[in-house]
Design a protein around this motif. Structure first.
Motif, PDB file in Angstrom:
ATOM      1  N   THR A  93      41.255  34.733  39.693  1.00 17.25           N
ATOM      2  CA  THR A  93      41.594  35.010  41.083  1.00 17.25           C
ATOM      3  C   THR A  93      40.379  35.010  42.005  1.00 17.25           C
ATOM      4  O   THR A  93      40.464  34.571  43.150  1.00 17.25           O
ATOM      5  CB  THR A  93      42.317  36.367  41.184  1.00 17.25           C
ATOM      6  N   LEU A  94      39.253  35.500  41.501  1.00 16.95           N
ATOM      7  CA  LEU A  94      38.048  35.630  42.317  1.00 16.95           C
ATOM      8  C   LEU A  94      36.822  35.501  41.403  1.00 16.95           C
ATOM      9  O   LEU A  94      36.203  36.493  41.046  1.00 16.95           O
ATOM     10  CB  LEU A  94      38.050  36.982  43.040  1.00 16.95           C
ATOM     11  N   SER A  97      31.561  35.561  44.441  1.00 19.23           N
ATOM     12  CA  SER A  97      31.528  35.870  45.865  1.00 19.23           C
ATOM     13  C   SER A  97      30.087  36.160  46.261  1.00 19.23           C
ATOM     14  O   SER A  97      29.304  36.649  45.456  1.00 19.23           O
ATOM     15  CB  SER A  97      32.398  37.087  46.173  1.00 19.23           C
ATOM     16  N   THR A 102      33.427  42.576  48.030  1.00 21.80           N
ATOM     17  CA  THR A 102      34.663  41.831  47.788  1.00 21.80           C
ATOM     18  C   THR A 102      35.056  41.909  46.315  1.00 21.80           C
ATOM     19  O   THR A 102      36.223  42.153  45.989  1.00 21.80           O
ATOM     20  CB  THR A 102      34.500  40.359  48.224  1.00 21.80           C
ATOM     21  N   LEU A 103      34.092  41.722  45.426  1.00 22.51           N
ATOM     22  CA  LEU A 103      34.377  41.790  43.988  1.00 22.51           C
ATOM     23  C   LEU A 103      34.796  43.201  43.578  1.00 22.51           C
ATOM     24  O   LEU A 103      35.757  43.376  42.823  1.00 22.51           O
ATOM     25  CB  LEU A 103      33.151  41.361  43.172  1.00 22.51           C
ATOM     26  N   GLU A 106      38.324  44.030  44.677  1.00 22.19           N
ATOM     27  CA  GLU A 106      39.285  43.382  43.778  1.00 22.19           C
ATOM     28  C   GLU A 106      39.445  44.192  42.491  1.00 22.19           C
ATOM     29  O   GLU A 106      40.549  44.429  42.025  1.00 22.19           O
ATOM     30  CB  GLU A 106      38.823  41.957  43.456  1.00 22.19           C
TER      31      GLU A 106
END
Length: 117
Positions: A93-94, A97, A102-103, A106
């Motif tokens: 999904t990620l 970054s 942001t990580l 998540e």
């Protein structure tokens, strides 16, 4: 160019904060969030407890965050098992970054329900 000491200190501070927020008022049977500093990042674990124990029975790896020096980004990995060995693969999904927050958002929100099950 390597990951700076300042970036690593920031990572450790943010992960410590994430674990503290997650662990506060969480029933022991739901486990606790732990982390270990590693070269260039951190590994996060889910500690599993017996109902009547203050000590973790075992831990499960849940995520790894590493700084990619060449691309100057943070990479996000999840464990997968091959037999008895654990291998780290990019989180679909990620996978990376430039923003550490942001990580960690998540990881904390766990929208795919794969970290804190």
């Amino acid at each position: 160019m390597s990951v700076s000491q300042m970036a690593m200190s920031r990572l450790h501070k943010l992960v410590e904060s994430l674990c503290s927020r997650r662990n506060v008022n969480l029933p022991i049977e739901q486990g606790k969030c732990l982390y270990t500093p590693i070269e260039g990042g951190v590994e996060l674990f889910h500690a599993h407890f017996l109902l009547d124990s203050q000590h973790s029975e075992y831990t499960s790896p849940i995520a790894k965050i590493l700084f990619d020096i060449e691309r100057q980004i943070w990479c996000f990995y999840v464990p997968t098992e091959f037999g008895e060995e654990i291998h780290w693969i990019p989180y679909k999904t990620l996978p990376f970054s430039s923003s550490l927050e942001t990580l960690l958002n998540e990881l904390e929100s766990d929208p795919q329900a794969c970290f804190w099950q």
